[in-house]
Design an enzyme around this catalytic site. Sequence first.
Site, short mmCIF file in Angstrom:
data_model
loop_
_atom_site.label_atom_id
_atom_site.label_comp_id
_atom_site.label_asym_id
_atom_site.label_seq_id
_atom_site.Cartn_x
_atom_site.Cartn_y
_atom_site.Cartn_z
N HIS A 1 131.07 12.21 40.49
CA HIS A 1 131.34 12.44 39.08
C HIS A 1 131.46 11.13 38.31
O HIS A 1 131.06 11.03 37.15
CB HIS A 1 132.61 13.27 38.91
CG HIS A 1 132.39 14.74 39.08
ND1 HIS A 1 131.26 15.37 38.60
CD2 HIS A 1 133.14 15.69 39.68
CE1 HIS A 1 131.33 16.65 38.91
NE2 HIS A 1 132.46 16.88 39.56
N GLU B 1 110.21 19.75 49.77
CA GLU B 1 111.31 18.83 50.07
C GLU B 1 111.56 18.70 51.57
O GLU B 1 112.61 18.21 51.97
CB GLU B 1 112.59 19.26 49.36
CG GLU B 1 112.98 20.70 49.56
CD GLU B 1 114.17 21.10 48.70
OE1 GLU B 1 114.95 20.24 48.30
OE2 GLU B 1 114.31 22.32 48.44
N ASP C 1 115.69 14.99 49.21
CA ASP C 1 115.75 15.60 50.55
C ASP C 1 114.53 15.22 51.38
O ASP C 1 114.64 15.02 52.59
CB ASP C 1 115.83 17.12 50.43
CG ASP C 1 117.27 17.60 50.22
OD1 ASP C 1 118.19 16.77 50.38
OD2 ASP C 1 117.46 18.77 49.86
N CYS D 1 110.69 15.76 40.97
CA CYS D 1 111.98 15.85 40.29
C CYS D 1 113.09 15.09 41.02
O CYS D 1 114.26 15.23 40.68
CB CYS D 1 112.39 17.31 40.09
SG CYS D 1 112.60 18.22 41.64
#
Length: 598
Positions: free
Chosen positions: A203, A449, A473, A520
């Site tokens: 975060h 992925e 990934d 992405c």
Amino acid sequence: MGEREPSRERPTGEIRREGVAVSVGIAIGRAFLVGRDLIKEPRYHVEADDVDAEVARLHKAITSSDKQLAKIKSKLAEAEASSDFHIITAHQLMLHDEHLVDATIRYINGELINAEWALTKAVGDIRGVFDAIEDDYFRERRSDVDFVGERVLRNLLGKETGPLKPPPDAIVVAYDLSPADTAQLHKHAVAGLITDAGGKTSHTAIIARAHELPAVVGLEDITELVLDDDLLIVDGGAGVVIVNPTATTVGQYRDAQRKQVALEEQRLGNRDLPATTSDGVAIQLYANIDGPDEIDGALEHGAVGIGLYRTEYLFMGRDEIPDEETHYRTAVEVLERMAGRPVTMRTFDLGADKLAKFLEEVALDEVNPALGLRSIRLCLAELGQPLFRAQLRGLLRASAHGQLRIMFPMISGVGELRDAKAVIESVKTELRDAGIPFDEDVKVGIMIEMPAAAMIGDLLAKESAFFSIGTNDLIQYTMAVDRVNELVSYLYEPLHPALLRLLRDTAAAGREAGIPVSLCGEMAADPLAAMVLLGLGVTELSMSAVAIPEVKGVIRAVSLADLRVLVPRVMKLATATEIRAAVTAFAVELGVPAGSLR
């Protein structure tokens, strides 16, 4: 909060440390240390007659914590910081989570120990569950449990929990920062952030990027090295921190800082210009987002669509599984705010371990959850299919309100893809029978992925409307490396020859089948990597919104014809280091903006 490190002997000379680069920009300022790691809980046994009093202390501390977070939220609402607002709301929900509260009370009752000790044990239990998760993003969420537990602990101990008050132009130095702390630190209040802990998806990193604060995390022991008021330089793009820099170094970084500011202004000036190469090839630049509150930022930075919407955020900080209506309303809000621009929504990418909060029957004894019952596998299993169908009903209904694309994550083969598409066809039949409108031609694609999917891209492309390559990934599975493991993270290299070959073959498979191929993963935001991707034939890139102006600047400075000459050459090189050097030299030769080369 606010405890400060005791005085220690100052280090002498200029010291350079490298960490994880999470938010670009150069900051020069004085250190402001936050000693969160100093708090220790007292441990003692209580009499049976004192149990009720300990439980009452716990509830009082939780109530105080709730009020403190509500106060922070009210200030954020005034500042229209909606993404931070969302995170702190999740922390408020965690305060009342039965896995935390009930477990703490059970420890008090069962082991006759004080509330602080019991709380620490309960937090440790929850953290253990998160530690077993191999997905980077969700493993980082264990820090949320720590932050919530620490806030309650401080209230139990009567320690200060007020807001951080760094002086102007300070650089905040901490072991880690809670979202509540980070959310109150804006670029007009502090110069930058550096922490011992954290990764790219923590975060602290997410909020630092949103606030455009230069930040480096994962510095391991920077709080041990730095003293209050030390002069610091933070290079958030390079992941470098310099302690007590020389006058010469300061002068160099001030020059770099001025150039960076000018470059950023120039990039933002390109926001409304087309992302077109110098030989006229249009590239689509999309944003990756987690919620509707990030749409404004995506549009402000020039995104022409949403390339990845992570629907699993709907599962975070909730007491109930999101139902069909929640999926529908959320998707409609995104589509309407994107006003006709394309939106790609990924069906939920969670493991069974995450659902344990909601479903008692979920087993938690998977040895390796990252390679277990997760993502599309969970959706197709009896356990997860009701959730999957509810999500698909919500998304399909929403497809009547805009240009929606539905994307399945973690597809490993054609059989799995056919099973997932069979579910979507079944849901479509239900909607037709009920007379509920939806887009009959909604595009259904998959994420590439894992190496298995990349190697059979030609077979998968025949049955997919589009590909989106998830390099985060794909790199991990290809290299068998945990990128947050400091012992092996050096192997996490987007320009590794093996990965480039998988990307080349995937792009070729999409091209031959006539379907769009986008990317992405974080690789899309790396300007050098973006050049290679374009040369490989990937013409849609989706990334964190703040990276879009920089990548657009690179696109406008190169020609696809040049990149198609470059890529065959670099594909013959043996190491990622050699490839990066070759692409850098090529970029310099083409006159690509210097600030983009890293």
